[in-house]
Design a protein around this motif. Structure first.
Motif, short mmCIF file in Angstrom:
data_model
loop_
_atom_site.label_atom_id
_atom_site.label_comp_id
_atom_site.label_asym_id
_atom_site.label_seq_id
_atom_site.Cartn_x
_atom_site.Cartn_y
_atom_site.Cartn_z
N TYR A 54 -1.04 10.11 7.70
CA TYR A 54 -2.23 9.38 7.27
C TYR A 54 -1.82 8.05 6.62
O TYR A 54 -0.94 8.02 5.76
CB TYR A 54 -3.04 10.21 6.29
CG TYR A 54 -3.84 11.30 6.98
CD1 TYR A 54 -3.20 12.41 7.53
CD2 TYR A 54 -5.22 11.21 7.12
CE1 TYR A 54 -3.92 13.39 8.19
CE2 TYR A 54 -5.96 12.18 7.77
CZ TYR A 54 -5.30 13.27 8.31
OH TYR A 54 -6.02 14.25 8.98
N TYR A 55 -2.49 7.00 7.05
CA TYR A 55 -2.16 5.66 6.60
C TYR A 55 -3.32 5.04 5.82
O TYR A 55 -4.47 5.08 6.28
CB TYR A 55 -1.85 4.75 7.79
CG TYR A 55 -0.66 5.18 8.59
CD1 TYR A 55 -0.79 6.05 9.67
CD2 TYR A 55 0.62 4.73 8.27
CE1 TYR A 55 0.31 6.45 10.41
CE2 TYR A 55 1.73 5.12 9.00
CZ TYR A 55 1.56 5.98 10.07
OH TYR A 55 2.66 6.36 10.79
N LEU B 45 0.86 -1.17 0.00
CA LEU B 45 0.00 0.00 0.00
C LEU B 45 0.90 1.22 0.00
O LEU B 45 1.71 1.38 0.91
CB LEU B 45 -0.91 0.00 1.23
CG LEU B 45 -1.92 -1.14 1.32
CD1 LEU B 45 -2.53 -1.22 2.71
CD2 LEU B 45 -3.01 -0.99 0.27
N VAL B 46 0.77 2.06 -1.02
CA VAL B 46 1.64 3.22 -1.16
C VAL B 46 0.80 4.49 -1.21
O VAL B 46 0.02 4.69 -2.15
CB VAL B 46 2.51 3.11 -2.42
CG1 VAL B 46 3.42 4.33 -2.54
CG2 VAL B 46 3.34 1.83 -2.39
N GLU B 47 0.97 5.33 -0.19
CA GLU B 47 0.21 6.57 -0.10
C GLU B 47 0.95 7.71 -0.77
O GLU B 47 2.18 7.73 -0.84
CB GLU B 47 -0.02 6.95 1.37
CG GLU B 47 -0.74 5.91 2.20
CD GLU B 47 0.19 4.99 2.95
OE1 GLU B 47 -0.22 4.41 3.97
OE2 GLU B 47 1.36 4.86 2.53
N SER B 48 0.17 8.70 -1.22
CA SER B 48 0.74 9.91 -1.78
C SER B 48 -0.26 11.05 -1.59
O SER B 48 -1.43 10.82 -1.25
CB SER B 48 1.06 9.73 -3.28
OG SER B 48 -0.13 9.45 -4.00
N GLY B 49 0.20 12.27 -1.82
CA GLY B 49 -0.70 13.41 -1.77
C GLY B 49 -0.62 14.27 -0.53
O GLY B 49 -1.26 15.32 -0.45
N GLN C 36 3.09 2.93 4.57
CA GLN C 36 4.08 3.69 5.33
C GLN C 36 3.58 5.07 5.76
O GLN C 36 4.18 5.70 6.63
CB GLN C 36 5.37 3.84 4.51
CG GLN C 36 6.08 2.52 4.27
CD GLN C 36 6.50 1.87 5.57
OE1 GLN C 36 7.19 2.47 6.39
NE2 GLN C 36 6.07 0.63 5.78
N GLY C 37 2.52 5.52 5.15
CA GLY C 37 1.92 6.78 5.55
C GLY C 37 2.39 7.98 4.73
O GLY C 37 3.44 7.95 4.10
N LEU D 51 -5.64 12.73 -0.73
CA LEU D 51 -4.69 11.64 -0.55
C LEU D 51 -5.07 10.48 -1.45
O LEU D 51 -6.26 10.21 -1.66
CB LEU D 51 -4.67 11.18 0.90
CG LEU D 51 -4.40 12.24 1.96
CD1 LEU D 51 -4.34 11.59 3.34
CD2 LEU D 51 -3.14 13.01 1.67
N SER D 52 -4.05 9.79 -1.94
CA SER D 52 -4.28 8.61 -2.77
C SER D 52 -3.46 7.45 -2.26
O SER D 52 -2.44 7.63 -1.59
CB SER D 52 -3.89 8.91 -4.23
OG SER D 52 -4.72 9.92 -4.77
#
Length: 118
Positions: free
Chosen positions: A94-95, A4-8, A110-111, A20-21
């Motif tokens: 944010y996760y 799971l890879v967060e961005s934004g 990783q958030g 956030l995505s």
């Protein structure tokens, strides 16, 4: 392997907005409930929002209801969190997570950091 890879995340002024995505891989995304959690400095991780595999129902923490919107695209395997009218107390990491914290297959990325500051 679940990924799971967060961005934004980023810096925003109070009252501003961010989206956030999260990109998912390694599991059956379309069959999984997905959620967002957050952790502010010095505090425990807390629930923000959850969306079922079919996009309904959705649930939100009282603190964000009416300001945040969770959504998903099962074809692209992405999860999003639209955040409006951001407040100082929204500042946190944010996760993106699979399932709820109580679920045996709960897993988070990783958030991404959200900073709310004037």
């Amino acid at each position: 392997q679940v990924q799971l890879v967060e961005s934004g995340g980023g810096l925003v002024v109070p009252g501003g907005s961010l989206r956030l995505s999260c990109t998912a891989s390694g599991f059956l995304f379309s069959l999984s409930n997905m959620s967002w959690y957050r952790q502010a400095s010095g505090k425990e991780r807390e629930f923000v929002a959850i969306i079922s595999s079919a996009s309904k129902p959705k649930k939100y923490a009282d603190s964000v209801r009416g300001r945040f919107t969770i959504s998903r695209d099962n074809v692209k395997k992405t999860l999003s969190l639209e955040m409006n009218n951001l407040k100082l107390e929204d500042m946190a990491v944010y996760y993106c997570c699979r399932g709820a914290a109580r679920d045996s297959q709960h897993y988070c990325g990783q958030g991404t950091q959200v900073i709310v500051s004037s």
